[in-house]
Design a protein around this motif. Sequence first.
Motif, PDB file in Angstrom:
ATOM      1  N   GLY A  98       0.823  -1.382   0.001  1.00 31.63           N
ATOM      2  CA  GLY A  98       0.343  -0.068  -0.352  1.00 31.63           C
ATOM      3  C   GLY A  98       0.756   1.382   0.018  1.00 31.63           C
ATOM      4  O   GLY A  98       2.147   1.344  -0.209  1.00 31.63           O
ATOM      5  N   THR A  99       0.383   2.188   0.532  1.00 30.27           N
ATOM      6  CA  THR A  99       0.523   3.637   0.093  1.00 30.27           C
ATOM      7  C   THR A  99       1.802   4.245   1.313  1.00 30.27           C
ATOM      8  O   THR A  99       2.373   4.788   1.711  1.00 30.27           O
ATOM      9  CB  THR A  99      -0.274   4.295  -0.413  1.00 30.27           C
ATOM     10  N   TYR A 100       1.118   3.522   2.925  1.00 28.92           N
ATOM     11  CA  TYR A 100       2.095   3.359   4.394  1.00 28.92           C
ATOM     12  C   TYR A 100       3.480   2.988   4.445  1.00 28.92           C
ATOM     13  O   TYR A 100       3.647   3.013   5.161  1.00 28.92           O
ATOM     14  CB  TYR A 100       0.968   3.133   4.345  1.00 28.92           C
ATOM     15  N   SER A 101       3.512   2.056   3.163  1.00 26.05           N
ATOM     16  CA  SER A 101       4.984   1.524   3.675  1.00 26.05           C
ATOM     17  C   SER A 101       6.399   2.276   3.799  1.00 26.05           C
ATOM     18  O   SER A 101       7.167   2.590   4.238  1.00 26.05           O
ATOM     19  CB  SER A 101       5.157   0.327   2.052  1.00 26.05           C
ATOM     20  N   MET A 102       5.769   3.402   2.094  1.00 28.38           N
ATOM     21  CA  MET A 102       6.968   4.344   3.026  1.00 28.38           C
ATOM     22  C   MET A 102       7.634   4.929   4.138  1.00 28.38           C
ATOM     23  O   MET A 102       8.080   5.235   4.947  1.00 28.38           O
ATOM     24  CB  MET A 102       6.950   5.231   1.842  1.00 28.38           C
ATOM     25  N   ARG A 103       6.261   5.238   4.840  1.00 23.94           N
ATOM     26  CA  ARG A 103       5.923   5.461   6.943  1.00 23.94           C
ATOM     27  C   ARG A 103       6.873   4.459   7.600  1.00 23.94           C
ATOM     28  O   ARG A 103       7.248   4.445   8.541  1.00 23.94           O
ATOM     29  CB  ARG A 103       5.188   5.740   6.694  1.00 23.94           C
ATOM     30  N   PHE A 104       6.634   3.103   6.957  1.00 24.76           N
ATOM     31  CA  PHE A 104       7.123   1.911   8.051  1.00 24.76           C
ATOM     32  C   PHE A 104       8.196   1.635   7.508  1.00 24.76           C
ATOM     33  O   PHE A 104       8.350   0.742   8.746  1.00 24.76           O
ATOM     34  CB  PHE A 104       5.794   1.351   7.907  1.00 24.76           C
ATOM     35  N   ALA A 105       9.007   1.938   6.861  1.00 26.15           N
ATOM     36  CA  ALA A 105      10.606   1.616   6.003  1.00 26.15           C
ATOM     37  C   ALA A 105      11.304   2.037   7.524  1.00 26.15           C
ATOM     38  O   ALA A 105      11.343   3.159   8.008  1.00 26.15           O
ATOM     39  CB  ALA A 105      10.540   1.834   4.492  1.00 26.15           C
ATOM     40  N   GLY A 106      11.594   1.193   7.587  1.00 32.60           N
ATOM     41  CA  GLY A 106      13.126   1.367   8.287  1.00 32.60           C
ATOM     42  C   GLY A 106      13.199   1.188   9.963  1.00 32.60           C
ATOM     43  O   GLY A 106      14.136   1.833  10.906  1.00 32.60           O
ATOM     44  N   PHE A 107      11.983   0.969  10.008  1.00 34.66           N
ATOM     45  CA  PHE A 107      11.744   0.532  11.722  1.00 34.66           C
ATOM     46  C   PHE A 107      12.534  -0.292  12.323  1.00 34.66           C
ATOM     47  O   PHE A 107      13.181  -1.149  12.029  1.00 34.66           O
ATOM     48  CB  PHE A 107      10.219   0.223  11.808  1.00 34.66           C
ATOM     49  N   PHE A 108      12.766  -0.266  14.175  1.00 32.81           N
ATOM     50  CA  PHE A 108      12.882  -0.810  15.211  1.00 32.81           C
ATOM     51  C   PHE A 108      12.316  -1.367  15.156  1.00 32.81           C
ATOM     52  O   PHE A 108      11.268  -0.783  16.586  1.00 32.81           O
ATOM     53  CB  PHE A 108      14.176   0.639  15.606  1.00 32.81           C
ATOM     54  N   LEU A 109      12.625  -2.800  16.707  1.00 26.06           N
ATOM     55  CA  LEU A 109      12.147  -3.131  17.575  1.00 26.06           C
ATOM     56  C   LEU A 109      12.715  -3.826  18.457  1.00 26.06           C
ATOM     57  O   LEU A 109      13.877  -4.225  18.487  1.00 26.06           O
ATOM     58  CB  LEU A 109      11.273  -4.150  16.483  1.00 26.06           C
ATOM     59  N   TYR A 110      12.556  -3.738  19.119  1.00 26.26           N
ATOM     60  CA  TYR A 110      13.211  -3.084  20.833  1.00 26.26           C
ATOM     61  C   TYR A 110      12.394  -4.423  21.775  1.00 26.26           C
ATOM     62  O   TYR A 110      10.948  -4.749  21.805  1.00 26.26           O
ATOM     63  CB  TYR A 110      13.691  -1.990  21.368  1.00 26.26           C
ATOM     64  N   VAL A 111      12.749  -5.598  22.630  1.00 29.72           N
ATOM     65  CA  VAL A 111      12.141  -5.573  23.797  1.00 29.72           C
ATOM     66  C   VAL A 111      13.059  -5.625  24.880  1.00 29.72           C
ATOM     67  O   VAL A 111      14.198  -5.708  24.935  1.00 29.72           O
ATOM     68  CB  VAL A 111      12.086  -7.278  23.489  1.00 29.72           C
ATOM     69  N   SER A 112      13.065  -4.951  25.598  1.00 30.79           N
ATOM     70  CA  SER A 112      13.697  -4.141  27.496  1.00 30.79           C
ATOM     71  C   SER A 112      12.888  -4.120  28.423  1.00 30.79           C
ATOM     72  O   SER A 112      11.525  -4.828  28.510  1.00 30.79           O
ATOM     73  CB  SER A 112      13.505  -2.579  27.447  1.00 30.79           C
ATOM     74  N   ASN A 113      13.990  -4.027  29.537  1.00 28.94           N
ATOM     75  CA  ASN A 113      13.093  -4.454  30.861  1.00 28.94           C
ATOM     76  C   ASN A 113      13.347  -3.181  31.475  1.00 28.94           C
ATOM     77  O   ASN A 113      13.055  -3.190  32.477  1.00 28.94           O
ATOM     78  CB  ASN A 113      14.108  -5.267  32.033  1.00 28.94           C
ATOM     79  N   THR A 114      13.341  -1.874  30.597  1.00 28.56           N
ATOM     80  CA  THR A 114      12.840  -0.691  31.075  1.00 28.56           C
ATOM     81  C   THR A 114      12.050  -0.335  29.996  1.00 28.56           C
ATOM     82  O   THR A 114      12.091  -0.598  28.877  1.00 28.56           O
ATOM     83  CB  THR A 114      13.711   0.102  31.460  1.00 28.56           C
ATOM     84  N   THR A 115      12.041   1.094  30.054  1.00 29.57           N
ATOM     85  CA  THR A 115      11.515   1.902  29.983  1.00 29.57           C
ATOM     86  C   THR A 115      11.718   2.627  28.318  1.00 29.57           C
ATOM     87  O   THR A 115      11.255   3.498  27.535  1.00 29.57           O
ATOM     88  CB  THR A 115      10.331   3.351  29.873  1.00 29.57           C
ATOM     89  N   SER A 116      13.125   2.560  28.479  1.00 28.82           N
ATOM     90  CA  SER A 116      14.520   2.655  27.359  1.00 28.82           C
ATOM     91  C   SER A 116      14.690   1.801  26.342  1.00 28.82           C
ATOM     92  O   SER A 116      15.379   1.122  26.766  1.00 28.82           O
ATOM     93  CB  SER A 116      15.753   3.596  28.365  1.00 28.82           C
ATOM     94  N   LYS A 117      14.817   2.002  25.732  1.00 25.24           N
ATOM     95  CA  LYS A 117      14.756   0.921  23.703  1.00 25.24           C
ATOM     96  C   LYS A 117      16.418   1.225  23.860  1.00 25.24           C
ATOM     97  O   LYS A 117      17.213   0.183  23.710  1.00 25.24           O
ATOM     98  CB  LYS A 117      14.683   2.120  22.598  1.00 25.24           C
ATOM     99  N   ASP A 118      17.148   1.838  24.650  1.00 26.45           N
ATOM    100  CA  ASP A 118      18.448   1.459  24.773  1.00 26.45           C
ATOM    101  C   ASP A 118      19.295   0.338  25.816  1.00 26.45           C
ATOM    102  O   ASP A 118      20.296  -0.300  25.304  1.00 26.45           O
ATOM    103  CB  ASP A 118      19.157   3.471  25.365  1.00 26.45           C
ATOM    104  N   ASP A 119      18.263   0.320  26.789  1.00 24.33           N
ATOM    105  CA  ASP A 119      18.286  -0.846  27.540  1.00 24.33           C
ATOM    106  C   ASP A 119      18.304  -2.178  26.622  1.00 24.33           C
ATOM    107  O   ASP A 119      18.402  -3.228  27.819  1.00 24.33           O
ATOM    108  CB  ASP A 119      17.613   0.050  29.046  1.00 24.33           C
ATOM    109  N   GLY A 120      16.910  -1.872  25.434  1.00 25.99           N
ATOM    110  CA  GLY A 120      17.383  -3.275  26.066  1.00 25.99           C
ATOM    111  C   GLY A 120      17.719  -4.190  24.186  1.00 25.99           C
ATOM    112  O   GLY A 120      18.424  -3.832  23.542  1.00 25.99           O
ATOM    113  N   TYR A 121      16.823  -5.216  23.738  1.00 20.68           N
ATOM    114  CA  TYR A 121      17.073  -6.062  22.958  1.00 20.68           C
ATOM    115  C   TYR A 121      17.450  -5.926  21.296  1.00 20.68           C
ATOM    116  O   TYR A 121      15.936  -6.230  21.218  1.00 20.68           O
ATOM    117  CB  TYR A 121      17.044  -7.368  22.986  1.00 20.68           C
ATOM    118  N   LEU A 122      17.999  -5.315  20.498  1.00 25.52           N
ATOM    119  CA  LEU A 122      16.930  -5.280  19.212  1.00 25.52           C
ATOM    120  C   LEU A 122      16.225  -6.741  19.030  1.00 25.52           C
ATOM    121  O   LEU A 122      17.753  -7.195  17.814  1.00 25.52           O
ATOM    122  CB  LEU A 122      18.368  -4.834  18.551  1.00 25.52           C
ATOM    123  N   CYS A 123      15.482  -6.546  18.322  1.00 21.83           N
ATOM    124  CA  CYS A 123      14.730  -8.068  17.318  1.00 21.83           C
ATOM    125  C   CYS A 123      14.937  -7.366  16.041  1.00 21.83           C
ATOM    126  O   CYS A 123      15.242  -8.502  15.296  1.00 21.83           O
ATOM    127  CB  CYS A 123      13.150  -8.154  17.508  1.00 21.83           C
TER     128      CYS A 123
END
Length: 406
Positions: free
Chosen positions: A95-120
């Motif tokens: 669709g037309t929204y993949s350009m907004r979705f592209a390049g995303f990051f997904l993390y799982v963390s034990n804190t509210t910070s992505k920087d403390d988490g695991y990059l999935c």
Amino acid sequence: MIHVIFQVLMFGACCKAYVNLALNRPAWQESDYSPDWGADKAVDGRYSDRSAGGNQCTISANGKSTATLRVDLQSVVSISHINIFYRTDNAPSPGTYSMRFAGFFLYVSNTTSKDDGYLCFHQIQDKDGTPTENQTISCPVHGRYVIYYNERGNPDVTYPSYYSQYAFNELCELEAYGCHNPKFYGETCAQPCPEKCQEQNCDISGHCLGCIPGYQDPRCSQKCSKQKFGLGCSVLCGNCSNGETCHHVNGTCLSGCNEGAEGDKCQAACIPGFYDRDCRYTCSDNCGVPNRCDKFTGECDRGCQRGWKGGQCDQKCDGGMYGANCNQNCGHCLDDEHCDHINGTCEAGCSPGYDGSLCDDNLQETGFTNIYENTRLDDTSQSEENTMSRNRRRNDTQDDINIDED
């Protein structure tokens, strides 16, 4: 036949499904386009209408360089995989929204910070129309927070031309599947984690997230390999006796230490003045530096003191030698006795013809031999005269006795 196979597959998938741990959990996003499209729309279990008007998707504010959505699973759980269903406006993919979705990051963390988490997951897609709006991302880790993140305008990144100018999150649903209790695993979350797992925690496949000290391999079923022990089998054994390996858990050397080492783990070198296995022997007092020797062999530092020899300076000079390094010859001691091993003196005196504190003065060579011999002859003559006088007195006495008897 095809229909039957399809039913079997569906039955298996149905009965082995994990729990959606994100369903109706608290969610937060960095910026709302409107309260009507808040973060809670991403975890409400509805995504049949993936348009803005369907009121089932989150939509973040326009003109932002970053976009973040965070789901609180409310406890540390064991995750298998994460599903993302992005906005499509119900149009076919791509669709037309993949350009907004592209390049995303997904993390799982034990804190509210992505920087403390695991990059999935993270990928800079380079093909227009990617990524697809439906994503299933494997992420077998433990964690409390699932964090979706995207960005634009990072000077260190070269973005493909089809990417949107700004960052968005327009998730219609985020699902995190796995087990509530991180001490269990398997598709039914019924199998306890292996007992040697650290804190008995394992991932969704039963692989330990760490082993208790002394164990290794994915399920912590193997003892540490030789010469290693402890947490993660990362510590080297000490200098155990005969090169034996140490105890796999605590590192102790069960048969004691090799030469030069001491302590339960044989990781401490002998303190100065001691040597051999377990540092059980004391260096000799006769070492050149008293009580200082090689911690392995006991060989003295700087040789031996006067009168001693051998690597450990435990042997007196012998063979007619004395002094430093036993390199000085004894004099002529009486009855061929050995001189003092340190200073060379003859305790019982000198052999005939020799004199001096070390009995190394030859009287003949020094001119005292004739005096000695004359003195000896005079003594002999005097002795003979004394003997003759005693004999005459005995004879006179005997004559007197004979006269009286007549």
